[in-house]
Scaffold this active site. Structure first.
Site: not given
Ligand code: AMP
Length: 179
Positions: A102, A65
């Site tokens: 996680e 995305r």
């Molecule tokens: P993080 O590494 O935890 O910051 O997660 C970010 C990645 O996971 C990004 O590529 C987002 O597209 C996806 N992501 C994480 N949480 C969500 C959410 N609640 N809704 C949509 N995409 C998410």
């Protein structure tokens, strides 16, 4: 400061999908935004406005995305667009980084030679959650002697404190809608 009007419009377009892809996750689905051409253009303009004064040589978008507004913005600013993809998708001289999720770990890749040494690169994705993905993407750029000019997101899930994780890599962190 986030422009309140664009934040409201993004929030009313984003669809919340509970328990996707895992139980307990409230997924922020941006596909309704993509059907609103005017809003897509306004988001791109707001990104461009918020980046005024930031010296940039390239934008790197995170699969998948992060490719959507990443390429629109790169075209708007006349900058090269670089792909950061999940492992095994890029054909040419892939450079890999492992990072912790996680639960478990994951891998991202860029193509060798995409980042010219010294380039100021903006990292872009749709959502900042825990910051693990954006941080790994930035480290891929740094491993090719690029510099991190900033991070740009459509949405930020503040309660997951991703900003704290990535601010050691750049203090320039922009998101248009906060939850
Ligand atoms: P993080 O590494 O935890 O910051 O997660 C970010 C990645 O996971 C990004 O590529 C987002 O597209 C996806 N992501 C994480 N949480 C969500 C959410 N609640 N809704 C949509 N995409 C998410």
């Amino acid at each position: 400061m986030t422009c309140p009007m664009i934040e409201t419009r993004i929030k009313s377009a984003i669809r919340d999908v509970p328990d996707f892809p895992l139980k307990g996750v409230l997924f922020k689905d941006l596909t309704p935004v993509l059907k609103d051409t005017k809003l897509c253009q306004e988001i791109t303009e707001e990104f461009a406005k918020r980046l005024r004064g930031t010296g940039l040589d390239a934008i790197a978008g995170i699969e998948s995305r992060g490719f959507l507004f990443g390429l629109m913005l790169a075209a708007r600013l006349g900058l090269p667009f670089l792909l950061i993809r999940k492992k095994g998708k890029l054909p040419y001289k892939p450079i890999t980084i492992n990072y912790q999720l996680e639960y478990g770990s994951s891998q991202l890749e860029m193509q060798g030679g995409d980042v010219h040494p010294g380039w100021k690169v903006l990292i872009h994705d749709d959502v900042l959650a825990t910051g693990g993905t954006a941080s790994a993407a930035a480290k891929l750029v740094l491993s090719q002697e690029g510099q991190i000019a900033g991070f740009l997101f459509l949405m930020e899930l503040k309660f997951l404190t991703g900003r704290e994780k990535i601010q050691e890599l750049s203090q320039n962190i922009i998101s248009l809608a906060s939850y």
